[in-house]
Design a protein around this motif. Sequence first.
Motif, PDB file in Angstrom:
ATOM      1  N   LYS A   4       0.772  -1.116   0.034  1.00  0.00           N
ATOM      2  CA  LYS A   4      -0.140   0.037   0.123  1.00  0.00           C
ATOM      3  C   LYS A   4       0.934   1.308   0.006  1.00  0.00           C
ATOM      4  CE  LYS A   4      -2.146  -2.147   3.199  1.00  0.00           C
ATOM      5  NZ  LYS A   4      -3.015  -2.744   4.535  1.00  0.00           N
ATOM      6  N   LEU A   5       0.341   2.237  -0.508  1.00  0.00           N
ATOM      7  CA  LEU A   5       1.071   3.485  -0.745  1.00  0.00           C
ATOM      8  C   LEU A   5       0.400   4.817  -0.108  1.00  0.00           C
ATOM      9  CD1 LEU A   5       3.625   5.158  -1.602  1.00  0.00           C
ATOM     10  CD2 LEU A   5       2.485   5.198  -3.950  1.00  0.00           C
ATOM     11  N   ALA A   6       0.710   5.566   0.686  1.00  0.00           N
ATOM     12  CA  ALA A   6       0.115   6.870   1.078  1.00  0.00           C
ATOM     13  C   ALA A   6       1.065   7.850   0.532  1.00  0.00           C
ATOM     14  CB  ALA A   6       0.159   6.765   2.697  1.00  0.00           C
ATOM     15  N   ALA A   7       0.208   8.410  -0.264  1.00  0.00           N
ATOM     16  CA  ALA A   7       1.192   9.627  -0.905  1.00  0.00           C
ATOM     17  C   ALA A   7       0.567  11.108  -0.762  1.00  0.00           C
ATOM     18  CB  ALA A   7       0.998   9.431  -2.579  1.00  0.00           C
ATOM     19  N   ALA A  29       5.771   4.773  12.537  1.00  0.00           N
ATOM     20  CA  ALA A  29       6.421   3.366  12.267  1.00  0.00           C
ATOM     21  C   ALA A  29       5.256   2.682  11.422  1.00  0.00           C
ATOM     22  CB  ALA A  29       6.844   2.461  13.254  1.00  0.00           C
ATOM     23  N   THR A  30       5.421   2.349  10.140  1.00  0.00           N
ATOM     24  CA  THR A  30       4.499   1.750   9.287  1.00  0.00           C
ATOM     25  C   THR A  30       5.247   0.236   8.801  1.00  0.00           C
ATOM     26  OG1 THR A  30       5.097   2.717   7.278  1.00  0.00           O
ATOM     27  CG2 THR A  30       3.223   3.735   8.423  1.00  0.00           C
ATOM     28  N   THR A  31       4.414  -0.743   8.630  1.00  0.00           N
ATOM     29  CA  THR A  31       4.989  -1.914   8.280  1.00  0.00           C
ATOM     30  C   THR A  31       4.515  -2.244   6.949  1.00  0.00           C
ATOM     31  OG1 THR A  31       3.377  -3.138   9.658  1.00  0.00           O
ATOM     32  CG2 THR A  31       5.651  -3.108  10.302  1.00  0.00           C
ATOM     33  N   GLN A  32       3.003  -2.149   6.832  1.00  0.00           N
ATOM     34  CA  GLN A  32       2.276  -2.517   5.687  1.00  0.00           C
ATOM     35  C   GLN A  32       2.274  -1.277   4.497  1.00  0.00           C
ATOM     36  OE1 GLN A  32       0.788  -5.591   6.042  1.00  0.00           O
ATOM     37  NE2 GLN A  32       1.523  -5.434   8.243  1.00  0.00           N
ATOM     38  N   THR A  33       2.819  -0.041   4.927  1.00  0.00           N
ATOM     39  CA  THR A  33       2.392   0.970   3.968  1.00  0.00           C
ATOM     40  C   THR A  33       3.463   1.680   3.304  1.00  0.00           C
ATOM     41  OG1 THR A  33       0.212   1.074   5.111  1.00  0.00           O
ATOM     42  CG2 THR A  33       1.075   3.169   3.650  1.00  0.00           C
ATOM     43  N   LYS A 207      -9.851  11.969   3.773  1.00  0.00           N
ATOM     44  CA  LYS A 207      -9.528  12.302   5.141  1.00  0.00           C
ATOM     45  C   LYS A 207      -9.212  11.387   5.966  1.00  0.00           C
ATOM     46  CE  LYS A 207     -10.968  16.584   3.520  1.00  0.00           C
ATOM     47  NZ  LYS A 207      -9.760  17.050   2.627  1.00  0.00           N
ATOM     48  N   PRO A 208      -9.031  11.670   7.082  1.00  0.00           N
ATOM     49  CA  PRO A 208      -9.195  10.816   8.174  1.00  0.00           C
ATOM     50  C   PRO A 208     -10.556   9.977   8.255  1.00  0.00           C
ATOM     51  CG  PRO A 208      -7.843  12.395   9.111  1.00  0.00           C
ATOM     52  CD  PRO A 208      -8.456  12.784   7.832  1.00  0.00           C
ATOM     53  N   SER A 209     -11.417  10.784   8.241  1.00  0.00           N
ATOM     54  CA  SER A 209     -12.973  10.557   8.247  1.00  0.00           C
ATOM     55  C   SER A 209     -13.463   9.193   7.283  1.00  0.00           C
ATOM     56  CB  SER A 209     -13.861  11.654   8.450  1.00  0.00           C
ATOM     57  OG  SER A 209     -13.727  12.300   7.504  1.00  0.00           O
ATOM     58  N   ASN A 210     -13.042   9.390   6.091  1.00  0.00           N
ATOM     59  CA  ASN A 210     -13.575   8.664   5.148  1.00  0.00           C
ATOM     60  C   ASN A 210     -12.442   7.542   4.499  1.00  0.00           C
ATOM     61  OD1 ASN A 210     -11.418  10.205   3.455  1.00  0.00           O
ATOM     62  ND2 ASN A 210     -13.119  11.355   2.687  1.00  0.00           N
ATOM     63  N   ALA A 211     -11.214   7.588   5.024  1.00  0.00           N
ATOM     64  CA  ALA A 211      -9.963   6.775   4.544  1.00  0.00           C
ATOM     65  C   ALA A 211     -10.327   5.347   4.795  1.00  0.00           C
ATOM     66  CB  ALA A 211      -8.879   7.107   5.191  1.00  0.00           C
ATOM     67  N   THR A 212     -10.997   4.740   5.845  1.00  0.00           N
ATOM     68  CA  THR A 212     -11.261   3.539   5.921  1.00  0.00           C
ATOM     69  C   THR A 212     -12.030   2.766   4.966  1.00  0.00           C
ATOM     70  OG1 THR A 212     -10.575   3.740   8.476  1.00  0.00           O
ATOM     71  CG2 THR A 212     -11.902   1.722   7.762  1.00  0.00           C
ATOM     72  N   GLU A 213     -13.075   3.522   4.645  1.00  0.00           N
ATOM     73  CA  GLU A 213     -14.155   2.999   3.767  1.00  0.00           C
ATOM     74  C   GLU A 213     -13.512   3.068   2.390  1.00  0.00           C
ATOM     75  OE1 GLU A 213     -17.759   5.167   4.071  1.00  0.00           O
ATOM     76  OE2 GLU A 213     -16.961   6.939   2.998  1.00  0.00           O
ATOM     77  N   ILE A 214     -12.815   4.027   1.948  1.00  0.00           N
ATOM     78  CA  ILE A 214     -12.143   4.027   0.766  1.00  0.00           C
ATOM     79  C   ILE A 214     -11.071   2.935   0.337  1.00  0.00           C
ATOM     80  CG2 ILE A 214     -10.585   5.437  -0.952  1.00  0.00           C
ATOM     81  CD1 ILE A 214     -12.057   7.941   0.403  1.00  0.00           C
ATOM     82  N   PHE A 215     -10.503   2.763   1.568  1.00  0.00           N
ATOM     83  CA  PHE A 215      -9.137   1.748   1.458  1.00  0.00           C
ATOM     84  C   PHE A 215      -9.756   0.121   1.583  1.00  0.00           C
ATOM     85  CE2 PHE A 215      -6.313   5.112   3.681  1.00  0.00           C
ATOM     86  CZ  PHE A 215      -6.312   5.782   2.483  1.00  0.00           C
ATOM     87  N   ALA A 241      -5.007   4.143   8.800  1.00  0.00           N
ATOM     88  CA  ALA A 241      -6.050   3.637   8.203  1.00  0.00           C
ATOM     89  C   ALA A 241      -5.736   2.658   7.167  1.00  0.00           C
ATOM     90  CB  ALA A 241      -7.028   4.547   7.582  1.00  0.00           C
ATOM     91  N   LEU A 242      -4.665   2.919   6.246  1.00  0.00           N
ATOM     92  CA  LEU A 242      -4.146   2.082   5.316  1.00  0.00           C
ATOM     93  C   LEU A 242      -3.483   0.825   5.951  1.00  0.00           C
ATOM     94  CD1 LEU A 242      -2.273   3.960   2.254  1.00  0.00           C
ATOM     95  CD2 LEU A 242      -4.117   2.198   2.185  1.00  0.00           C
ATOM     96  N   ASP A 243      -2.611   1.114   6.848  1.00  0.00           N
ATOM     97  CA  ASP A 243      -1.985   0.033   7.361  1.00  0.00           C
ATOM     98  C   ASP A 243      -2.959  -1.068   7.954  1.00  0.00           C
ATOM     99  OD1 ASP A 243       0.739   0.128   7.568  1.00  0.00           O
ATOM    100  OD2 ASP A 243       1.222   0.736   9.712  1.00  0.00           O
ATOM    101  N   ALA A 244      -3.964  -0.608   8.622  1.00  0.00           N
ATOM    102  CA  ALA A 244      -5.052  -1.368   9.117  1.00  0.00           C
ATOM    103  C   ALA A 244      -6.128  -2.230   7.902  1.00  0.00           C
ATOM    104  CB  ALA A 244      -5.908  -0.505  10.126  1.00  0.00           C
ATOM    105  N   ALA A 245      -5.781  -1.575   6.856  1.00  0.00           N
ATOM    106  CA  ALA A 245      -6.861  -2.073   5.633  1.00  0.00           C
ATOM    107  C   ALA A 245      -6.508  -3.474   5.047  1.00  0.00           C
ATOM    108  CB  ALA A 245      -6.727  -1.164   4.609  1.00  0.00           C
TER     109      ALA A 245
END
Length: 245
Positions: A4-7, A29-33, A207-215, A241-245
């Motif tokens: 995953k990529l957070a840009a 610290a991220t492991t997945q992203t 945004k933080p508020s919509n990231a989880t559903e988008i991911f 949110a991406l790390d958890a997706a």
Amino acid sequence: MRRKLAAGNWKMNGLGASLSELGGIAAVATTQTDVLICPPATLITRAVAEAGSVAIGGQDCHANSSGAHTGDVSAEMLKDAGASHVILGHSERRADHGESDADVAAKTQAAWGADLVAVVCLGESLEEREGGTTLDVIKTQLAGSLPDGATAANTVIAYEPIWAIGTGKIPTLEQIAEVHDFIRAELETRFGTEGTGMRVLYGGSVKPSNATEIFATSNVDGALVGGASLKASDFTAIIAALDAA
Ligand SMILES: O=C(CO)COP(=O)(O)O
């Protein structure tokens, strides 16, 4: 598996003092992203020094490597400054500077020549969305903006509906899935397994508020974030949110 990529695209925002936000992003610290920040060109060198494991990118490059092009920056120069990526074909450049798909393809080739990863942006206008031509527009932009030779390692695609940028409006999750699935199919048809491996980001009012559903949406491998990448607290929430997706 695609990483995953957070840009973050800082656009024409950021002075030296803004690097403290980058420091806050780099501290997470991220492991997945994978994390990428694209500050204005004036900050790239200083950003690299603050970035830790965060990759730093440019927001545009010229198609030539040097020459009489006042005000422009080449891919080689970005690389020399420490960048590893460059955003190309953002809708703001297509609108403000009249960049065509062919221009974007030439810049993409230049980016690859300088060993930069090209983050190639696509997206329909509101008029095109309402007129029902979104997939046609995306197909044309993708075919015209991406030269032969795109691989999972040298290219990232960003789908950014123009009407969702900076507006607080996002497409429905079904609309995002439709476009991302379509882009994946087009990439696989043209580039085979490289197309399977290429990351496709969503951008526009993430945004933080919509990231989880988008991911959680089909074929969304991360985000290209504008406004919410300027504040470490917002962007780190999006990374989480991406790390958890
Ligand atoms: O254009 C964008 C990123 O390239 C999206 O911007 P916003 O996240 O501010 O809507």
